[in-house]
Motif scaffolding. Structure first.
Motif, PDB file in Angstrom:
ATOM      1  N   GLU A  40       0.851  -1.178   0.000  1.00 40.03           N
ATOM      2  CA  GLU A  40       0.000   0.000   0.000  1.00 40.03           C
ATOM      3  C   GLU A  40       0.889   1.231   0.000  1.00 40.03           C
ATOM      4  O   GLU A  40       2.019   1.193   0.494  1.00 40.03           O
ATOM      5  CB  GLU A  40      -0.953   0.013   1.183  1.00 40.03           C
ATOM      6  N   ASP A  42       0.747   5.882  -0.395  1.00 44.51           N
ATOM      7  CA  ASP A  42       0.145   7.179  -0.671  1.00 44.51           C
ATOM      8  C   ASP A  42       1.129   7.909  -1.574  1.00 44.51           C
ATOM      9  O   ASP A  42       2.329   7.997  -1.250  1.00 44.51           O
ATOM     10  CB  ASP A  42      -0.055   7.993   0.605  1.00 44.51           C
ATOM     11  N   ILE A  78      -3.603  13.533  -3.291  1.00 40.25           N
ATOM     12  CA  ILE A  78      -3.142  12.279  -2.677  1.00 40.25           C
ATOM     13  C   ILE A  78      -3.844  11.105  -3.358  1.00 40.25           C
ATOM     14  O   ILE A  78      -5.074  11.046  -3.377  1.00 40.25           O
ATOM     15  CB  ILE A  78      -3.430  12.218  -1.164  1.00 40.25           C
ATOM     16  N   ARG A  80      -4.253   7.230  -2.890  1.00 37.57           N
ATOM     17  CA  ARG A  80      -4.032   6.144  -1.932  1.00 37.57           C
ATOM     18  C   ARG A  80      -4.344   4.824  -2.637  1.00 37.57           C
ATOM     19  O   ARG A  80      -5.427   4.675  -3.202  1.00 37.57           O
ATOM     20  CB  ARG A  80      -4.930   6.319  -0.718  1.00 37.57           C
ATOM     21  N   SER A 115       4.649   9.319  -0.189  1.00 39.65           N
ATOM     22  CA  SER A 115       4.384   9.808   1.159  1.00 39.65           C
ATOM     23  C   SER A 115       4.487   8.665   2.161  1.00 39.65           C
ATOM     24  O   SER A 115       5.000   8.826   3.261  1.00 39.65           O
ATOM     25  CB  SER A 115       2.991  10.430   1.203  1.00 39.65           C
TER      26      SER A 115
END
Length: 137
Positions: A40, A42, A78, A80, A115
């Motif tokens: 995962e 960002d 952003i 995600r 990020s």
């Protein structure tokens, strides 16, 4: 966990025409012996220059092809992404492709900045390389 070497994830520096769909390939190396079944991240970008497409993640033809992906584009700037599945990534190469629309004026540039990123919800050592997208006519 893993084979000792860090997992390296990198974004390219792209120059693209305005008003076009952009495919941003994300490269990965260091997958061997890491049994990656999920990751995962960002990704930060400039929403005045880029907009994620309705389906911004493409795993077909990548090392993540056996995995499922979910993306959240609700917050401008952003992206995600969560990718998961039962079959581990076994090769280095293109991790996935991210799809955006170029909405900025010619000459504008958006950084592509990691990020947050992790693999298998664990403490893998990860090195990242950020990228950019420059719009031209």
């Amino acid at each position: 966990p893993g084979g000792g070497l860090p997992i390296e994830v990198s974004l390219p520096n792209l120059s693209v025409f305005d008003d076009k769909e952009i495919v941003v390939p994300v490269a990965i190396s260091g997958t061997e012996n890491n049994d990656i079944i999920s990751y995962e991240f960002d990704l930060l970008y400039d929403p005045a220059v880029l907009q994620p497409l309705a389906s911004p993640v493409e795993v077909n033809g990548t090392v993540s092809r056996a995995l499922f992906s979910v993306a959240n584009t609700e917050e401008p700037g952003i992206l995600r992404v969560v990718v998961y599945g039962p079959m581990p990534i076994e090769n280095d190469g293109t991790l996935l492709n991210l799809k955006f629309s170029a909405v900025g004026m010619p000459g504008s540039t958006s950084p592509l900045t990691w990020s947050r990123i992790n693999f298998n919800e664990s403490e893998h050592r990860i090195t990242t390389t950020n990228g950019t997208v420059e719009i031209f006519r």
